[in-house]
Design a protein around this motif. Structure first.
Motif, PDB file in Angstrom:
ATOM      1  N   PRO A   1       0.817  -1.216   0.000  1.00  0.00           N
ATOM      2  CA  PRO A   1       0.000   0.000   0.000  1.00  0.00           C
ATOM      3  C   PRO A   1       0.852   1.268   0.000  1.00  0.00           C
ATOM      4  CG  PRO A   1       0.026  -0.994   2.165  1.00  0.00           C
ATOM      5  CD  PRO A   1       0.765  -1.934   1.260  1.00  0.00           C
ATOM      6  N   ASP A   2       2.173   1.096   0.023  1.00  0.00           N
ATOM      7  CA  ASP A   2       3.090   2.234   0.063  1.00  0.00           C
ATOM      8  C   ASP A   2       3.714   2.522  -1.303  1.00  0.00           C
ATOM      9  OD1 ASP A   2       4.533  -0.104  -0.066  1.00  0.00           O
ATOM     10  OD2 ASP A   2       5.924   0.407   1.532  1.00  0.00           O
ATOM     11  N   TYR A   3       3.094   2.051  -2.388  1.00  0.00           N
ATOM     12  CA  TYR A   3       3.562   2.250  -3.762  1.00  0.00           C
ATOM     13  C   TYR A   3       4.884   1.546  -4.042  1.00  0.00           C
ATOM     14  CZ  TYR A   3      -0.036   5.837  -3.878  1.00  0.00           C
ATOM     15  OH  TYR A   3      -1.223   6.495  -3.799  1.00  0.00           O
ATOM     16  N   ASN A   4       5.219   0.557  -3.253  1.00  0.00           N
ATOM     17  CA  ASN A   4       6.417  -0.236  -3.486  1.00  0.00           C
ATOM     18  C   ASN A   4       6.024  -1.665  -3.834  1.00  0.00           C
ATOM     19  OD1 ASN A   4       8.296   1.797  -3.059  1.00  0.00           O
ATOM     20  ND2 ASN A   4       8.391   1.421  -0.872  1.00  0.00           N
ATOM     21  N   ALA A   5       6.931  -2.333  -4.530  1.00  0.00           N
ATOM     22  CA  ALA A   5       6.755  -3.751  -4.837  1.00  0.00           C
ATOM     23  C   ALA A   5       7.732  -4.530  -3.971  1.00  0.00           C
ATOM     24  CB  ALA A   5       7.026  -4.010  -6.315  1.00  0.00           C
ATOM     25  N   TYR A   6       7.286  -5.685  -3.484  1.00  0.00           N
ATOM     26  CA  TYR A   6       8.095  -6.548  -2.636  1.00  0.00           C
ATOM     27  C   TYR A   6       8.266  -7.873  -3.371  1.00  0.00           C
ATOM     28  CZ  TYR A   6       7.226  -2.999   0.800  1.00  0.00           C
ATOM     29  OH  TYR A   6       7.182  -1.787   1.452  1.00  0.00           O
ATOM     30  N   PHE A   7       9.507  -8.157  -3.762  1.00  0.00           N
ATOM     31  CA  PHE A   7       9.819  -9.367  -4.516  1.00  0.00           C
ATOM     32  C   PHE A   7      10.442 -10.400  -3.594  1.00  0.00           C
ATOM     33  CE2 PHE A   7       9.978  -5.898  -7.532  1.00  0.00           C
ATOM     34  CZ  PHE A   7       9.334  -6.404  -8.651  1.00  0.00           C
TER      35      PHE A   7
ATOM     36  N   SER B   1      11.389  -2.499  -3.953  1.00  0.00           N
ATOM     37  CA  SER B   1      11.687  -1.538  -5.015  1.00  0.00           C
ATOM     38  C   SER B   1      10.420  -0.747  -5.292  1.00  0.00           C
ATOM     39  CB  SER B   1      12.151  -2.273  -6.277  1.00  0.00           C
ATOM     40  OG  SER B   1      12.597  -1.355  -7.254  1.00  0.00           O
ATOM     41  N   ALA B   2      10.567   0.434  -5.854  1.00  0.00           N
ATOM     42  CA  ALA B   2       9.379   1.183  -6.255  1.00  0.00           C
ATOM     43  C   ALA B   2       8.589   0.323  -7.241  1.00  0.00           C
ATOM     44  CB  ALA B   2       9.776   2.512  -6.876  1.00  0.00           C
ATOM     45  N   ALA B   3       7.277   0.437  -7.220  1.00  0.00           N
ATOM     46  CA  ALA B   3       6.435  -0.419  -8.054  1.00  0.00           C
ATOM     47  C   ALA B   3       6.500  -0.066  -9.533  1.00  0.00           C
ATOM     48  CB  ALA B   3       4.985  -0.352  -7.567  1.00  0.00           C
ATOM     49  N   SER B   4       6.997   1.101  -9.852  1.00  0.00           N
ATOM     50  CA  SER B   4       7.028   1.559 -11.238  1.00  0.00           C
ATOM     51  C   SER B   4       8.425   2.032 -11.615  1.00  0.00           C
ATOM     52  CB  SER B   4       6.031   2.707 -11.406  1.00  0.00           C
ATOM     53  OG  SER B   4       6.251   3.400 -12.599  1.00  0.00           O
ATOM     54  N   SER B   5       8.807   1.797 -12.866  1.00  0.00           N
ATOM     55  CA  SER B   5      10.118   2.276 -13.315  1.00  0.00           C
ATOM     56  C   SER B   5      10.147   3.799 -13.366  1.00  0.00           C
ATOM     57  CB  SER B   5      10.468   1.684 -14.686  1.00  0.00           C
ATOM     58  OG  SER B   5       9.523   2.081 -15.652  1.00  0.00           O
TER      59      SER B   5
ATOM     60  N   VAL C   1      12.832  -1.280 -10.118  1.00  0.00           N
ATOM     61  CA  VAL C   1      13.513  -2.246 -10.979  1.00  0.00           C
ATOM     62  C   VAL C   1      12.487  -3.237 -11.518  1.00  0.00           C
ATOM     63  CG1 VAL C   1      15.304  -4.019 -11.082  1.00  0.00           C
ATOM     64  CG2 VAL C   1      15.629  -2.010  -9.639  1.00  0.00           C
ATOM     65  N   ASP C   2      12.512  -3.447 -12.832  1.00  0.00           N
ATOM     66  CA  ASP C   2      11.627  -4.435 -13.450  1.00  0.00           C
ATOM     67  C   ASP C   2      12.228  -5.814 -13.211  1.00  0.00           C
ATOM     68  OD1 ASP C   2       9.621  -5.597 -15.006  1.00  0.00           O
ATOM     69  OD2 ASP C   2      10.836  -5.445 -16.820  1.00  0.00           O
ATOM     70  N   MET C   3      11.512  -6.661 -12.477  1.00  0.00           N
ATOM     71  CA  MET C   3      12.001  -8.008 -12.175  1.00  0.00           C
ATOM     72  C   MET C   3      10.947  -9.032 -12.570  1.00  0.00           C
ATOM     73  SD  MET C   3      14.115  -7.719  -8.618  1.00  0.00           S
ATOM     74  CE  MET C   3      13.644  -6.258  -7.713  1.00  0.00           C
ATOM     75  N   PRO C   4      10.991  -9.490 -13.818  1.00  0.00           N
ATOM     76  CA  PRO C   4      10.012 -10.496 -14.251  1.00  0.00           C
ATOM     77  C   PRO C   4      10.113 -11.767 -13.403  1.00  0.00           C
ATOM     78  CG  PRO C   4      11.208  -9.597 -16.132  1.00  0.00           C
ATOM     79  CD  PRO C   4      11.896  -9.098 -14.896  1.00  0.00           C
ATOM     80  N   ILE C   5       8.965 -12.283 -13.014  1.00  0.00           N
ATOM     81  CA  ILE C   5       8.903 -13.497 -12.198  1.00  0.00           C
ATOM     82  C   ILE C   5       9.427 -14.675 -13.019  1.00  0.00           C
ATOM     83  CG2 ILE C   5       7.358 -15.053 -10.925  1.00  0.00           C
ATOM     84  CD1 ILE C   5       7.731 -12.207  -9.706  1.00  0.00           C
ATOM     85  N   GLY C   6      10.296 -15.469 -12.372  1.00  0.00           N
ATOM     86  CA  GLY C   6      10.810 -16.688 -13.007  1.00  0.00           C
ATOM     87  C   GLY C   6      12.021 -16.491 -13.893  1.00  0.00           C
TER      88      GLY C   6
ATOM     89  N   TRP D   1      16.629  -5.357   2.144  1.00  0.00           N
ATOM     90  CA  TRP D   1      17.213  -5.198   0.819  1.00  0.00           C
ATOM     91  C   TRP D   1      16.327  -4.336  -0.065  1.00  0.00           C
ATOM     92  CZ3 TRP D   1      21.968  -6.286   1.119  1.00  0.00           C
ATOM     93  CH2 TRP D   1      22.439  -7.357   1.875  1.00  0.00           C
ATOM     94  N   THR D   2      16.940  -3.338  -0.687  1.00  0.00           N
ATOM     95  CA  THR D   2      16.230  -2.482  -1.629  1.00  0.00           C
ATOM     96  C   THR D   2      17.016  -2.423  -2.931  1.00  0.00           C
ATOM     97  OG1 THR D   2      17.318  -0.484  -0.798  1.00  0.00           O
ATOM     98  CG2 THR D   2      15.197  -1.053   0.182  1.00  0.00           C
ATOM     99  N   ALA D   3      16.291  -2.193  -4.018  1.00  0.00           N
ATOM    100  CA  ALA D   3      16.918  -2.078  -5.335  1.00  0.00           C
ATOM    101  C   ALA D   3      16.320  -0.884  -6.056  1.00  0.00           C
ATOM    102  CB  ALA D   3      16.693  -3.353  -6.150  1.00  0.00           C
ATOM    103  N   SER D   4      17.180  -0.151  -6.734  1.00  0.00           N
ATOM    104  CA  SER D   4      16.762   1.016  -7.489  1.00  0.00           C
ATOM    105  C   SER D   4      17.190   0.853  -8.938  1.00  0.00           C
ATOM    106  CB  SER D   4      17.404   2.275  -6.900  1.00  0.00           C
ATOM    107  OG  SER D   4      17.253   3.364  -7.782  1.00  0.00           O
ATOM    108  N   LEU D   5      16.389   1.372  -9.835  1.00  0.00           N
ATOM    109  CA  LEU D   5      16.735   1.338 -11.251  1.00  0.00           C
ATOM    110  C   LEU D   5      18.103   1.981 -11.485  1.00  0.00           C
ATOM    111  CD1 LEU D   5      15.846   0.737 -14.163  1.00  0.00           C
ATOM    112  CD2 LEU D   5      14.765   2.987 -14.194  1.00  0.00           C
ATOM    113  N   CYS D   6      18.388   3.042 -10.761  1.00  0.00           N
ATOM    114  CA  CYS D   6      19.647   3.771 -10.961  1.00  0.00           C
ATOM    115  C   CYS D   6      20.874   2.922 -10.632  1.00  0.00           C
ATOM    116  CB  CYS D   6      19.646   5.049 -10.131  1.00  0.00           C
ATOM    117  SG  CYS D   6      18.315   6.181 -10.595  1.00  0.00           S
TER     118      CYS D   6
END
Length: 186
Positions: free
Chosen positions: A57-63, A83-87, A92-97, A116-121
């Motif tokens: 709910p915080d606009y982040n994605a949890y992988f 990571s933020a949910a949007s590029s 970071v775009d992380m396709p499942i699998g 652990w956090t990841a940023s596109l940059c």
């Protein structure tokens, strides 16, 4: 009268859009940096496969990521990467699998468990980053998967619905006044 109804309808549409619309706009802008800088600033660099994604709910994605191996330090065999949910917000775009290199920072330093956090940059050129990353570590046998934060539901929807109801009642009242005036004038 038709103009009044059209104007109130337009105001209602704009109001509903403002009150109920998504409230966050971002634009990601990464300053070009050399892979050497990414290695220097990273807390860990992992090769892993994202197996699940949950949007918080915080606009982040949890992988949830299953780790094959890492560089700079050993990490658990299964971790959560935030990571933020949007590029457009530097997510970071992380396709499942699909196995990939992920450059990580630990924003939970001192808490006893890595966050652990990841940023596109930091993940602009992950393959070049791995070439410079140094020693390779096998994944630890533990799991460090964590749940997305529990953020209480906002009262925003209740406020929006109440406001829409009040605006609808106001519209009906104005239309009623206009109709009564027309009948008296006739």
């Amino acid at each position: 009268m038709l103009r009044w109804v059209a104007l109130l309808g337009a105001l209602l549409v704009v109001f509903v859009g403002i009150v109920t619309g998504e409230g966050r706009a971002c634009a990601c802008s990464c300053v070009s940096s050399a892979p050497e800088d990414a290695v220097r600033h990273a807390d860990a660099i992992v090769v892993g496969t994202p197996v699940a994604r949950v949007e918080g709910p915080d606009y982040n994605a949890y992988f949830t990521v299953e780790i094959a191996h890492s560089f700079k330090r050993a990490v658990a065999q299964r971790i959560t990467v935030e990571s933020a949910a949007s590029s457009s917000a530097c997510g970071v775009d992380m396709p499942i699998g699909r196995q990939r290199v992920i450059v990580l920072t630990d924003s939970g330093v001192g808490s006893g468990q890595p966050k652990w956090t990841a940023s596109l940059c930091g993940n602009l050129d992950p393959e070049a980053t791995v070439a410079l990353a140094g020693d390779r570590f096998d994944a630890l046998s533990e799991s460090q998967v964590r749940e997305p934060p529990d953020i209480p539901a906002s009262n925003g929807k209740i406020i929006a619905l109440t406001s829409i109801g009040a605006l609808a009642l106001l519209t009906v009242g104005i239309v009623g006044v206009v109709l009564v005036r027309r009948r008296r004038a006739a």
